[in-house]
Design an enzyme around this catalytic site. Structure first.
Site, PDB file in Angstrom:
ATOM      1  N   ASP A 199       0.897  -1.153   0.000  1.00 47.38           N
ATOM      2  CA  ASP A 199       0.000   0.000   0.000  1.00 47.38           C
ATOM      3  C   ASP A 199       0.932   1.199   0.000  1.00 47.38           C
ATOM      4  OD1 ASP A 199      -1.549   2.192   0.592  1.00 47.38           O
ATOM      5  OD2 ASP A 199      -2.561   1.298   2.309  1.00 47.38           O
TER       6      ASP A 199
ATOM      7  N   ASN B 214       2.978   3.718 -10.775  1.00 49.89           N
ATOM      8  CA  ASN B 214       1.696   3.646 -11.453  1.00 49.89           C
ATOM      9  C   ASN B 214       0.507   3.718 -10.497  1.00 49.89           C
ATOM     10  OD1 ASN B 214      -0.329   2.690 -13.585  1.00 49.89           O
ATOM     11  ND2 ASN B 214      -0.367   0.976 -12.141  1.00 49.89           N
TER      12      ASN B 214
ATOM     13  N   SER C  97       1.794  10.207 -14.904  1.00 46.79           N
ATOM     14  CA  SER C  97       0.949  11.374 -14.655  1.00 46.79           C
ATOM     15  C   SER C  97      -0.343  11.161 -15.432  1.00 46.79           C
ATOM     16  CB  SER C  97       1.679  12.649 -15.083  1.00 46.79           C
ATOM     17  OG  SER C  97       0.867  13.780 -14.990  1.00 46.79           O
TER      18      SER C  97
ATOM     19  N   TYR D 124      -8.094  16.019  -9.008  1.00 54.15           N
ATOM     20  CA  TYR D 124      -7.247  14.925  -9.484  1.00 54.15           C
ATOM     21  C   TYR D 124      -6.073  15.482 -10.292  1.00 54.15           C
ATOM     22  CZ  TYR D 124      -5.754  11.155 -12.588  1.00 54.15           C
ATOM     23  OH  TYR D 124      -4.995  10.259 -13.304  1.00 54.15           O
TER      24      TYR D 124
ATOM     25  N   LYS E 233      -1.639  15.332 -10.236  1.00 55.83           N
ATOM     26  CA  LYS E 233      -0.767  15.005 -11.357  1.00 55.83           C
ATOM     27  C   LYS E 233       0.122  16.190 -11.750  1.00 55.83           C
ATOM     28  CE  LYS E 233      -2.067  10.773 -11.696  1.00 55.83           C
ATOM     29  NZ  LYS E 233      -1.107   9.703 -11.303  1.00 55.83           N
TER      30      LYS E 233
ATOM     31  N   THR F  48      -8.979   1.254 -20.062  1.00 54.94           N
ATOM     32  CA  THR F  48      -8.663   0.466 -18.867  1.00 54.94           C
ATOM     33  C   THR F  48      -9.844   0.565 -17.905  1.00 54.94           C
ATOM     34  OG1 THR F  48      -7.700   2.301 -17.621  1.00 54.94           O
ATOM     35  CG2 THR F  48      -6.237   1.123 -19.148  1.00 54.94           C
TER      36      THR F  48
END
Length: 279
Positions: free
Chosen positions: A54, A81, A132, A146, A150, A181
């Site tokens: 984690d 990632n 990113s 969010y 990044k 994804t």
């Protein structure tokens, strides 16, 4: 043969990159939250070591990296990632929701970087690849918070590249656009409980769009993984690697707008220095 340490390896980009690296003959330390579930997705491979991680747990990050390094003897490529999205108007999200996003996307990334770098510095080689997003290049409706995580990764990587260059270590930040994804699934995307009706025409429409486009995104994650293989073997890898036509178009639109602002406000921009500064 390189040894890769990949966080968030159990799904999405992480899983595809792990598969591509193993297929190339390199070794992988796959860091995942639930090792048992991950092992079911990847066949037994002597070049694979699975470690629990984690990334928000700094001590666990150190232990995972040490375990991987002791097992294979080195770490050549770090792929940060692990992370998740937060879809929300800037005003809608609670402080706790924002903090949790930063804990994983920013502070988690830093935890793993700090754990890996002592080994890379000792061997005077290595490549840190931070993932990113197109959201790290330009903000957009519903993704501001969010994106801010990044944007942080962008700045961290740019500074890292300068600091690590004399030590023979490289750093790259990769900015994927919309790839097919599970990023827009509930497993990887949080939506705030608080919804403000005044944002129905902006953030509300983005929420609907995210639902509609899920699993229909233009980017191919298998081809993204192939790009990572090329990146890792490049003698002079780029500092920035935007992936996807949509990312490139968004970035070009932003820079064109930025250039226009500079043109329109040029006199104000250069007029803020002291008069004794040589122009």
């Amino acid at each position: 043969m390189k040894v890769w340490f990949i966080t968030g390896a159990s799904r999405g980009f992480g899983l595809e990159i792990t598969k591509a690296v193993l297929a190339s003959g390199d070794k992988v330390i796959a860091a995942v939250r639930t090792p048992d579930e991950f092992v079911l997705q990847v066949s037994n491979n002597e070049n694979l070591l699975v470690v629990p991680l984690d990334v928000t747990n700094e001590e666990q990050s150190k232990k995972a990296v040490l375990t991987g390094h002791d097992y294979f003897g080195r770490i050549d490529v770090l792929v940060n990632n692990a992370g998740y999205g937060l879809l929300s108007a800037v005003e809608e999200a609670s402080g706790e929701e924002v903090k949790k996003n930063y804990d994983t996307n920013v502070f988690g990334t830093l935890n793993v970087i700090r754990a890996v770098l002592p080994f890379m510095r000792k061997q005077r080689s290595g490549h840190i690849i931070n993932i990113s997003s197109v959201g790290g290049l330009t903000g957009s409706i519903g993704w501001g918070l969010y994106s801010s995580t990044k944007f942080a990764i962008e700045g961290i990587t740019e500074a890292l590249a300068l600091e690590l260059a004399p030590l023979g270590i490289k750093a790259t930040v990769v900015e994927p656009g919309y790839f097919r994804t599970n990023f827009l699934d509930a497993s990887s995307l949080n939506r705030t409980a608080n919804i403000i009706e005044d944002y129905a025409e902006t953030v509300g429409k983005m929420r609907a769009f995210a639902t509609q486009v899920n699993r229909k995104q233009p980017g191919n994650p298998v081809k993204l993984a192939e790009a990572f293989i090329k990146l890792a073997v490049a003698e002079n890898p780029p500092l920035h690697l935007p992936l996807g036509k949509d990312t490139l178009e968004r970035y070009e639109h932003k820079t064109a707008g930025f250039a226009k602002d500079i043109e329109n406000w040029y006199d104000v921009i250069i007029g803020t220095d002291h008069d004794d500064v040589v122009k």
